[in-house]
Design an enzyme around this catalytic site. Sequence first.
Site, mmCIF file in Angstrom:
data_model
loop_
_atom_site.group_PDB
_atom_site.id
_atom_site.type_symbol
_atom_site.label_atom_id
_atom_site.label_comp_id
_atom_site.label_asym_id
_atom_site.label_seq_id
_atom_site.Cartn_x
_atom_site.Cartn_y
_atom_site.Cartn_z
ATOM 1 N N MET A 30 0.833 -1.205 0.000
ATOM 2 C CA MET A 30 0.000 0.000 0.000
ATOM 3 C C MET A 30 0.864 1.250 0.000
ATOM 4 S SD MET A 30 -2.870 1.713 0.140
ATOM 5 C CE MET A 30 -4.202 0.563 0.515
ATOM 6 N N VAL A 103 0.314 1.853 7.586
ATOM 7 C CA VAL A 103 0.803 0.771 8.440
ATOM 8 C C VAL A 103 -0.367 -0.142 8.782
ATOM 9 C CG1 VAL A 103 2.669 2.222 9.319
ATOM 10 C CG2 VAL A 103 0.501 2.149 10.565
ATOM 11 N N GLU A 105 -3.529 -2.349 10.083
ATOM 12 C CA GLU A 105 -4.847 -1.897 10.538
ATOM 13 C C GLU A 105 -5.042 -2.251 12.009
ATOM 14 O OE1 GLU A 105 -8.622 -0.180 8.954
ATOM 15 O OE2 GLU A 105 -6.478 -0.034 8.607
ATOM 16 N N LYS A 110 -1.211 2.337 14.668
ATOM 17 C CA LYS A 110 -1.427 3.588 13.932
ATOM 18 C C LYS A 110 -1.250 4.806 14.845
ATOM 19 C CE LYS A 110 -4.387 1.811 10.200
ATOM 20 N NZ LYS A 110 -3.554 2.227 9.061
ATOM 21 N N SER A 132 -9.018 1.630 6.616
ATOM 22 C CA SER A 132 -10.248 1.285 5.896
ATOM 23 C C SER A 132 -11.403 1.028 6.850
ATOM 24 C CB SER A 132 -10.016 0.044 5.032
ATOM 25 O OG SER A 132 -9.627 -1.069 5.838
ATOM 26 N N HIS A 153 -8.869 6.984 2.791
ATOM 27 C CA HIS A 153 -8.862 5.548 2.545
ATOM 28 C C HIS A 153 -8.678 5.296 1.056
ATOM 29 C CE1 HIS A 153 -11.386 1.624 2.148
ATOM 30 N NE2 HIS A 153 -10.094 1.365 2.110
#
Length: 405
Positions: A30, A103, A105, A110, A132, A153
Site C-alpha cells: 500500500m 501501516v 490496521e 497507527k 479502511s 482511505h
Amino acid sequence: MNAAPEPATGTGRLECLGGETIGVVGAGMMGAALAYTCARAGADVVLVGRTVDGARRGVAYASHREARARTTDSAVSRALLDRITPTDRLADLEPASLVVEAVPENVVVKQQVMRSVEAVTHEGTVLASTTSTLPITTLSSALTRAEALVGMHFFSPVDRMPLVEVIAGARTSEAVFTTALDYARMLGKTPIVVRDSRGFFTSRVMERYLDEALTAVGEGVDPDVVERAATAAGYPVPPLRLLDEISLTLNRAVQRENRTAVEAVGGTWQGTSADRVRDRLIDDHDRGGRSVGRGFYDYDVDGSRIGLWPGLHEVFGTRRTIQLDDMRDRLMFVQAVEALRCLDEGVVGSDDDADTGSVLGIGFPARTGGVVSFVRSYPGGADRFAARARELADRYGVRFLPPHR
C-alpha cells in the site's frame, strides 16, 4: 479493508503536485503504491520504512509498477522514481505538507506511528490515515494536533484504483478536510465523503459480500457455484478469490479489531458462521490466502492460481443445492441492504456517493449503476425489490430484510 475489483487505469502523468513534498510511512504494498502515485503526480516523496532496505524495496515495487505502465521515455521514468527518497528516519518527513500513514490496521500501531510523525512535522502539515475501518476520532485521540488528522482511505493497488474515501474525525478542522479533498483530486482520484464510523461505507458494504460467500460455503454450497454466481452478476472478482487476494488472515484481523471495539464499550460480540469458516481454513488447515500460497484456491510455486482447493468439499461438504440466481441475489442484495442502512445512518451522504463508492471502490457490478441504483432500478420497482428481499430472508436469514424507510 481494501478491495481488488477490476481497476481503472489512467493515462499520462498529472504533474500537478510539482514542488510539494509528501511523506508516506509504511513501505509495504500500500505505502509503496501510494508513494509511486504521489511521484507520478509530480510530488517529491519521502518513503519511510522500518529499515532503509525495506524502504528501498518499496521503491523497487514502484519501479516495477512504472515498468508495467510501459512508459516509452526512460528518462521520464527515471526522473519520476528519483522523486521517491527511501529512508528509515521519521525526521526526514519534516518538509512534508502531507504525511500519509500506511501501516497495519491496528489502533495502537497507527496511533504510535502518528504520534511519532506529529513530533517531527510542522504545525501546518496535514496528517492522513489510510485506515479502511478504524474511526478517525479514535486514532486522533492520541494526538496533540487532533485537528490535523483526516482519513484518506485509498484502495489497492493505489496507482490504479480511482476512489478515495475522505473522512473527518470529530476534531478534524474544516481546512484540513478541504485540503485532503484537494490532494485526492490532485492525485487523480475521485473522492467521496463518508461519516466517521467503524468500517466507513465501502468496507461495511464489501464485508457483507465476503461474509455472504463464507456463509454459503459453511452451509455446504459448492464453492464453484458461489464464484460463478458472482461472475454472472458482473463482479470483476468473485468473493473467494478476493478473500485470497486480501488474505484471510488480514480479513480476520479486521474482524478482531471490530470485536475489540464492541467489547471495549461493554457490548457482546456475536460471532457468525462466516467467522467460523474463516477460522477453520486458517487454524485447522493453514490456508491464509494467496500470500502464503494456499487459501480457497491452490497456487503453483510461482504464485499463479491453479483452481479451487479440492479439500473444500471434504471440510465443508456440498450438502446444499442452490440455484445460481439465488446465490447471485444473495451476494447483491446483502450489499444493497447494507448500503441502505448506511444511507439511513448518514454514513454516506448521497445516493451518488454510494453508487460511486460501490463501483469504483469495491467492484459492485458496474452495469447496475451502483449499489443504490440497483435498488432504485430493480425490475418491478421498489415493491418487487422488497418482495425479493423477503424471499431471500425466508430462505436464508433476516440479514436480507431492508430497513424500514
